[in-house]
Design a protein around this motif. Structure first.
Motif, short mmCIF file in Angstrom:
data_model
loop_
_atom_site.label_atom_id
_atom_site.label_comp_id
_atom_site.label_asym_id
_atom_site.label_seq_id
_atom_site.Cartn_x
_atom_site.Cartn_y
_atom_site.Cartn_z
N ALA A 1 0.83 -1.20 0.00
CA ALA A 1 0.00 0.00 0.00
C ALA A 1 0.87 1.25 0.00
O ALA A 1 0.58 2.22 -0.72
CB ALA A 1 -0.94 -0.02 1.21
N ARG A 2 1.94 1.23 0.78
CA ARG A 2 2.86 2.38 0.80
C ARG A 2 3.58 2.51 -0.54
O ARG A 2 3.78 3.62 -1.04
CB ARG A 2 3.86 2.23 1.94
CG ARG A 2 3.24 2.36 3.33
CD ARG A 2 4.30 2.43 4.42
NE ARG A 2 5.06 1.18 4.52
CZ ARG A 2 4.70 0.14 5.27
NH1 ARG A 2 3.56 0.19 5.95
NH2 ARG A 2 5.45 -0.94 5.33
N GLU A 3 3.99 1.38 -1.11
CA GLU A 3 4.72 1.40 -2.37
C GLU A 3 3.85 1.98 -3.49
O GLU A 3 4.33 2.75 -4.33
CB GLU A 3 5.15 -0.03 -2.72
CG GLU A 3 6.23 -0.14 -3.76
CD GLU A 3 7.62 0.16 -3.23
OE1 GLU A 3 8.46 0.55 -4.06
OE2 GLU A 3 7.86 0.02 -2.02
N GLU B 1 1.08 3.77 -2.96
CA GLU B 1 0.35 4.95 -2.46
C GLU B 1 -1.15 4.76 -2.65
O GLU B 1 -1.87 5.65 -3.11
CB GLU B 1 0.85 6.23 -3.14
CG GLU B 1 2.31 6.54 -2.85
CD GLU B 1 2.77 7.85 -3.46
OE1 GLU B 1 2.03 8.42 -4.29
OE2 GLU B 1 3.87 8.32 -3.10
N GLU B 2 -1.61 3.56 -2.29
CA GLU B 2 -3.03 3.23 -2.33
C GLU B 2 -3.52 2.95 -0.92
O GLU B 2 -2.74 2.53 -0.05
CB GLU B 2 -3.28 2.00 -3.22
CG GLU B 2 -3.07 2.25 -4.69
CD GLU B 2 -3.63 1.12 -5.55
OE1 GLU B 2 -4.49 0.35 -5.06
OE2 GLU B 2 -3.20 1.00 -6.71
N GLU C 1 5.25 -4.17 -7.18
CA GLU C 1 4.73 -2.86 -7.58
C GLU C 1 4.77 -2.67 -9.10
O GLU C 1 3.83 -2.12 -9.69
CB GLU C 1 5.56 -1.77 -6.88
CG GLU C 1 5.08 -0.35 -7.11
CD GLU C 1 5.72 0.29 -8.34
OE1 GLU C 1 5.10 1.23 -8.89
OE2 GLU C 1 6.80 -0.16 -8.76
#
Length: 283
Positions: free
Chosen positions: A16-18, A20-21, A280
């Motif tokens: 999610a961080r990778e 940005e979701e 990603e």
């Protein structure tokens, strides 16, 4: 929206961080009769659900099916299923008459609720063809170089057999220096196997043993014992999927392994690096 199975919560957060979701809220409950109820109430209005769940158990397989169905029930347009570790992936053929091809059976079930499947370093890439549509195998072996200590002494990267030498080469290339080789296995019976490095001189050199899966650690510890007998320097074990069941850690430590480094496809004490950056690029 990133949706996590109970077995892959850290990886789902990293992904999610990778990307940005947002990371969905998920719940994992069990009824008194033992039935599971896995839910993701945040999915209403989401265009895409990326389900991240290593299928390390039968319950984990069922969680995937329930999360897929929850996404469809919420009207999500695209469902992507990521199996960081695909359980039953090594049962890719019927070994005896009357036995199933288990990896095909679970692939067919998972295929019914998803638009795409990604799986990380399956033991046999042929299992990807069991999915409909075909799954994509993501190579995350290069991530295993990151936790290794710098300044290894004339390092050798060893694979468990000649067929897996590409994995050792990938880790070596990511580390930036070193030689590659592989173990030779001589089977004397159904249970007796001799393991030894092929030709390379390991005396006073640091060795990184590279494998896709370490389960019980029995074969690996035997191989490390051979290296110790030959005067090896330090020995590190790296693996994409650190199953490490039963007393695998003890076996490896007794054999002389300095450390075991794995990824977060199976989350545990050896999960030293995340496969999120490798995933990603496919999303």
């Amino acid at each position: 929206m990133i949706v996590s199975g109970s077995t892959s919560q850290a990886l789902a957060g990293a992904l999610a961080r990778e990307l940005e979701e947002p990371l969905a809220t998920t719940s994992y409950d069990r009824f008194p009769d033992g039935e599971l109820l896995t839910a993701a109430p945040d999915l209403d209005g989401a265009d895409r659900a990326v389900i991240v769940a290593s299928t390390v158990s039968s319950d984990a397989h069922l969680e995937v099916l329930q999360l897929q169905d929850a996404a469809r029930e919420a009207g999500v347009e695209e469902v992507v299923t990521i199996l960081p570790y695909m359980g039953y992936g090594r049962q890719d053929e019927a070994f005896e008459t009357g036995q199933p091809v288990s990896s095909r059976a679970v692939a067919r079930a998972i295929s019914t609720g998803t638009d795409r499947v990604l799986t990380v370093n399956p033991h046999e890439t042929g299992v990807c063809a069991f999915f409909e549509p075909t799954a994509t195998a993501v190579d995350a072996a290069g991530r295993l170089a990151e936790p290794l200590p710098g300044g290894l002494t004339d390092p050798i990267f060893l694979s468990p057999d000649a067929g897996a030498i590409e994995l050792a080469e990938t880790v070596r290339d990511a580390y930036g220096t070193g030689e590659t080789d592989y173990f030779e296995k001589t089977r004397h019976s159904g249970t007796e196997v001799d393991v030894s490095p092929s030709d390379v001189n390991v005396t006073d050199r640091d060795v990184v043993v590279c494998d896709d899966i370490v389960a019980t650690g029995s074969t690996m510890s035997e191989a490390v014992g051979v290296l110790t007998d030959r005067g090896v320097g330090r020995v590190y074990v790296t693996c994409v999927h650190p199953l490490l069941v039963r007393n695998a850690y003890t076996k490896l430590a007794r054999a002389g392994v300095e450390a075991v480094f794995g990824t977060d496809t199976i989350e545990g004490t050896s999960s030293a690096v995340s496969v999120a950056p490798a995933l990603e690029s496919h999303l």
